[in-house]
Design an enzyme around this catalytic site. Structure first.
Site, PDB file in Angstrom:
ATOM      1  N   SER A   2       0.828  -1.217   0.000  1.00 44.69           N
ATOM      2  CA  SER A   2       0.000   0.000   0.000  1.00 44.69           C
ATOM      3  C   SER A   2       0.854   1.255   0.000  1.00 44.69           C
ATOM      4  O   SER A   2       0.365   2.330  -0.313  1.00 44.69           O
ATOM      5  CB  SER A   2      -0.834   0.070   1.284  1.00 44.69           C
ATOM      6  OG  SER A   2      -1.604  -1.066   1.458  1.00 44.69           O
TER       7      SER A   2
ATOM      8  N   HIS B 279      -1.345  -2.498  -6.982  1.00 45.25           N
ATOM      9  CA  HIS B 279      -2.042  -2.182  -5.734  1.00 45.25           C
ATOM     10  C   HIS B 279      -3.556  -2.267  -5.924  1.00 45.25           C
ATOM     11  O   HIS B 279      -4.173  -1.394  -6.536  1.00 45.25           O
ATOM     12  CB  HIS B 279      -1.617  -0.774  -5.284  1.00 45.25           C
ATOM     13  CG  HIS B 279      -2.204  -0.369  -3.979  1.00 45.25           C
ATOM     14  ND1 HIS B 279      -2.544   0.915  -3.659  1.00 45.25           N
ATOM     15  CD2 HIS B 279      -2.528  -1.116  -2.883  1.00 45.25           C
ATOM     16  CE1 HIS B 279      -3.040   0.956  -2.433  1.00 45.25           C
ATOM     17  NE2 HIS B 279      -3.047  -0.267  -1.959  1.00 45.25           N
TER      18      HIS B 279
ATOM     19  N   GLU C 240      -3.774   0.424  -8.838  1.00 47.68           N
ATOM     20  CA  GLU C 240      -2.635   1.294  -9.149  1.00 47.68           C
ATOM     21  C   GLU C 240      -1.484   0.392  -9.598  1.00 47.68           C
ATOM     22  O   GLU C 240      -1.126  -0.554  -8.881  1.00 47.68           O
ATOM     23  CB  GLU C 240      -2.202   2.085  -7.905  1.00 47.68           C
ATOM     24  CG  GLU C 240      -3.162   3.191  -7.497  1.00 47.68           C
ATOM     25  CD  GLU C 240      -2.741   3.887  -6.200  1.00 47.68           C
ATOM     26  OE1 GLU C 240      -2.978   5.088  -6.093  1.00 47.68           O
ATOM     27  OE2 GLU C 240      -2.189   3.228  -5.292  1.00 47.68           O
TER      28      GLU C 240
ATOM     29  N   ASN D 171      -3.234   6.284  -1.295  1.00 48.93           N
ATOM     30  CA  ASN D 171      -2.884   6.274   0.128  1.00 48.93           C
ATOM     31  C   ASN D 171      -2.198   7.555   0.585  1.00 48.93           C
ATOM     32  O   ASN D 171      -2.187   7.861   1.773  1.00 48.93           O
ATOM     33  CB  ASN D 171      -2.054   5.037   0.478  1.00 48.93           C
ATOM     34  CG  ASN D 171      -2.966   3.910   0.892  1.00 48.93           C
ATOM     35  OD1 ASN D 171      -3.913   4.116   1.651  1.00 48.93           O
ATOM     36  ND2 ASN D 171      -2.731   2.724   0.387  1.00 48.93           N
TER      37      ASN D 171
HETATM   38  N1  LIG Z   1      -6.063  -4.337   4.011  1.00 55.00           N
HETATM   39  C1  LIG Z   1      -6.211  -3.488   2.999  1.00 55.00           C
HETATM   40  O1  LIG Z   1      -7.243  -2.796   2.895  1.00 55.00           O
HETATM   41  C2  LIG Z   1      -5.158  -3.381   1.942  1.00 55.00           C
HETATM   42  C3  LIG Z   1      -5.475  -2.764   0.721  1.00 55.00           C
HETATM   43  C4  LIG Z   1      -4.515  -2.715  -0.289  1.00 55.00           C
HETATM   44  C5  LIG Z   1      -3.251  -3.239  -0.079  1.00 55.00           C
HETATM   45  N2  LIG Z   1      -2.967  -3.825   1.129  1.00 55.00           N
HETATM   46  C6  LIG Z   1      -1.613  -4.407   1.283  1.00 55.00           C
HETATM   47  O2  LIG Z   1      -1.707  -5.806   1.061  1.00 55.00           O
HETATM   48  C7  LIG Z   1      -0.759  -6.500   1.899  1.00 55.00           C
HETATM   49  C8  LIG Z   1      -1.498  -7.494   2.766  1.00 55.00           C
HETATM   50  O3  LIG Z   1      -2.471  -6.823   3.547  1.00 55.00           O
HETATM   51  P1  LIG Z   1      -3.677  -7.620   4.220  1.00 55.00           P
HETATM   52  O4  LIG Z   1      -4.633  -6.597   4.729  1.00 55.00           O
HETATM   53  O5  LIG Z   1      -4.160  -8.688   3.313  1.00 55.00           O
HETATM   54  O6  LIG Z   1      -2.916  -8.278   5.476  1.00 55.00           O
HETATM   55  P2  LIG Z   1      -3.412  -9.470   6.421  1.00 55.00           P
HETATM   56  O7  LIG Z   1      -2.828  -9.173   7.756  1.00 55.00           O
HETATM   57  O8  LIG Z   1      -4.883  -9.665   6.320  1.00 55.00           O
HETATM   58  O9  LIG Z   1      -2.717 -10.768   5.761  1.00 55.00           O
HETATM   59  C9  LIG Z   1      -1.332 -10.914   5.654  1.00 55.00           C
HETATM   60  C10 LIG Z   1      -1.032 -12.398   5.458  1.00 55.00           C
HETATM   61  O10 LIG Z   1       0.340 -12.564   5.124  1.00 55.00           O
HETATM   62  C11 LIG Z   1       0.807 -13.741   5.757  1.00 55.00           C
HETATM   63  N3  LIG Z   1       2.262 -13.645   5.823  1.00 55.00           N
HETATM   64  C12 LIG Z   1       3.027 -12.859   6.611  1.00 55.00           C
HETATM   65  N4  LIG Z   1       4.330 -13.013   6.313  1.00 55.00           N
HETATM   66  C13 LIG Z   1       4.404 -13.931   5.305  1.00 55.00           C
HETATM   67  C14 LIG Z   1       5.465 -14.492   4.538  1.00 55.00           C
HETATM   68  N5  LIG Z   1       6.730 -14.153   4.752  1.00 55.00           N
HETATM   69  N6  LIG Z   1       5.154 -15.393   3.569  1.00 55.00           N
HETATM   70  C15 LIG Z   1       3.865 -15.739   3.339  1.00 55.00           C
HETATM   71  N7  LIG Z   1       2.814 -15.233   4.025  1.00 55.00           N
HETATM   72  C16 LIG Z   1       3.081 -14.334   4.990  1.00 55.00           C
HETATM   73  C17 LIG Z   1       0.111 -13.770   7.102  1.00 55.00           C
HETATM   74  O11 LIG Z   1       0.074 -15.057   7.639  1.00 55.00           O
HETATM   75  C18 LIG Z   1      -1.293 -13.251   6.717  1.00 55.00           C
HETATM   76  O12 LIG Z   1      -2.156 -14.309   6.373  1.00 55.00           O
HETATM   77  C19 LIG Z   1      -0.003  -5.412   2.674  1.00 55.00           C
HETATM   78  O13 LIG Z   1       1.164  -5.090   1.978  1.00 55.00           O
HETATM   79  C20 LIG Z   1      -0.989  -4.247   2.663  1.00 55.00           C
HETATM   80  O14 LIG Z   1      -0.378  -3.009   2.808  1.00 55.00           O
HETATM   81  C21 LIG Z   1      -3.886  -3.929   2.139  1.00 55.00           C
END
Ligand SMILES: NC(=O)c1ccc[n+]([C@@H]2O[C@H](COP(=O)([O-])OP(=O)(O)OC[C@H]3O[C@@H](n4cnc5c(N)ncnc54)[C@H](O)[C@@H]3O)[C@@H](O)[C@H]2O)c1
Length: 285
Positions: A121, A142, A154, A192
């Site tokens: 993000s 993104h 994005e 963001n």
């Molecule tokens: N939540 C949102 O609204 C949103 C929106 C756009 C982008 N993002 C981005 O997407 C990414 C994930 O966010 P999320 O909300 O899905 O997080 P989340 O906390 O829901 O999920 C993250 C997952 O990654 C796993 N994980 C952690 N380290 C790992 C590794 N080394 N190898 C494999 N799996 C691993 C964890 O077990 C978990 O299941 C982040 O970079 C975040 O910034 C989030």
């Protein structure tokens, strides 16, 4: 229908975003391998993907056959050695070191032709590229939450990214029925960066006793926002939203107006992360 050079997409991370992205990729006709270190997250992802696809079918947006086909195209694994494909879309925790470590393992296992699209993000694509084996193969992709519903993607062009890959990822987003916007690398990219004050000023209002969470959400919704900032932060995940604020603040030279909010940190310290833990600024059952 898959595109001609991408057959299998490996989606790393099976949380809020990774599960949604796996669903989007499978619905677009790709073979998908969903990888997470945590097996219980894989199980949860499989359940939520099935539930979401069935909802699309109920609403008449997907046929029963399309749902079956998408479900049968996704495999789940916690073994990184199985992560072989032409493209990785990464959605693990918002942490630079974790992403760098994962990408170098994936490049080592797959070779220099592997394309890696990070769903980060806020983390600069260039700062990750500088620490990986094949920087020109790294791009930002993104998605927004929930990935199966939100159209915007994005596509982040880092200074090392091969321009042909940027175009390929934008074309892929179109194939996934998304609306790609190509932008240059910068902290928080477009959305963001612009959204930071929306969250931070709302939390400052509450922190300073000027308004309640409910009042801020009600007022902003009444002015036309689809969700108030507190509901939206709960949906995103307070840990993720806080990491994004911290990264944007630090990478822009710590301007005081963008300083991450203490009330958000307090919630995280108590394990209250929003919808995913059933409690954040609000409670969910
Ligand atoms: N939540 C949102 O609204 C949103 C929106 C756009 C982008 N993002 C981005 O997407 C990414 C994930 O966010 P999320 O909300 O899905 O997080 P989340 O906390 O829901 O999920 C993250 C997952 O990654 C796993 N994980 C952690 N380290 C790992 C590794 N080394 N190898 C494999 N799996 C691993 C964890 O077990 C978990 O299941 C982040 O970079 C975040 O910034 C989030």
């Amino acid at each position: 229908m898959a595109n001609n050079t991408i057959n299998t997409i490996v989606v790393c991370g099976a949380g809020t975003m990774g599960s949604g992205i796996a669903q989007v990729a499978a619905t677009a006709g790709f073979k998908v391998l969903q990888f997470d270190l945590n097996e219980s997250m894989l199980l949860k992802a499989a359940q939520s993907i099935e539930k979401s696809l069935l909802k699309f079918a109920e609403k008449g947006k997907l046929s029963k056959e399309a749902v079956e086909k998408a479900l049968s195209s996704i495999r789940y694994t916690s073994d990184i050695a199985e992560c072989k494909g032409e493209l990785v879309i990464e959605a693990i925790i918002e942490n630079r070191e974790a992403k760098v470590g994962l990408f170098n393992q994936l490049f080592t296992n797959n070779g220099s032709q592997l394309m890696i699209a990070s769903n980060t993000s806020s983390i600069s694509i260039d700062s990750i590229a500088e620490q990986v084996l094949f920087p020109s193969q790294l791009v930002g992709m993104h998605f927004f939450n929930p990935a199966p519903m939100m159209k915007l993607v994005e596509v982040i062009q880092g200074k090392y990214t091969n321009p042909a890959i940027v175009q390929q990822i934008a074309d892929l987003a179109l194939l996934m029925q998304k609306a790609p916007v190509i932008c240059k690398d910068s902290p928080g990219f477009i959305v963001n960066r612009v959204a930071r004050p929306y969250y931070l000023e709302s939390m400052h209002l509450v922190q300073n006793g000027i308004a309640t969470i409910e009042q801020v959400d009600a007022v902003l919704q009444a002015t036309g926002f689809k969700m108030g900032p507190f509901k939206l932060m709960d949906l995103i995940g307070l840990d993720i939203n806080y990491s994004v604020s911290t990264i944007v603040w630090e990478d822009l030279g710590k301007p005081p107006r963008l300083k991450p909010a203490a009330i958000q940190k307090d919630k995280i310290d108590q394990g209250l992360l929003g919808v995913k833990t059933k409690k954040g600024f609000y409670q969910y059952d």
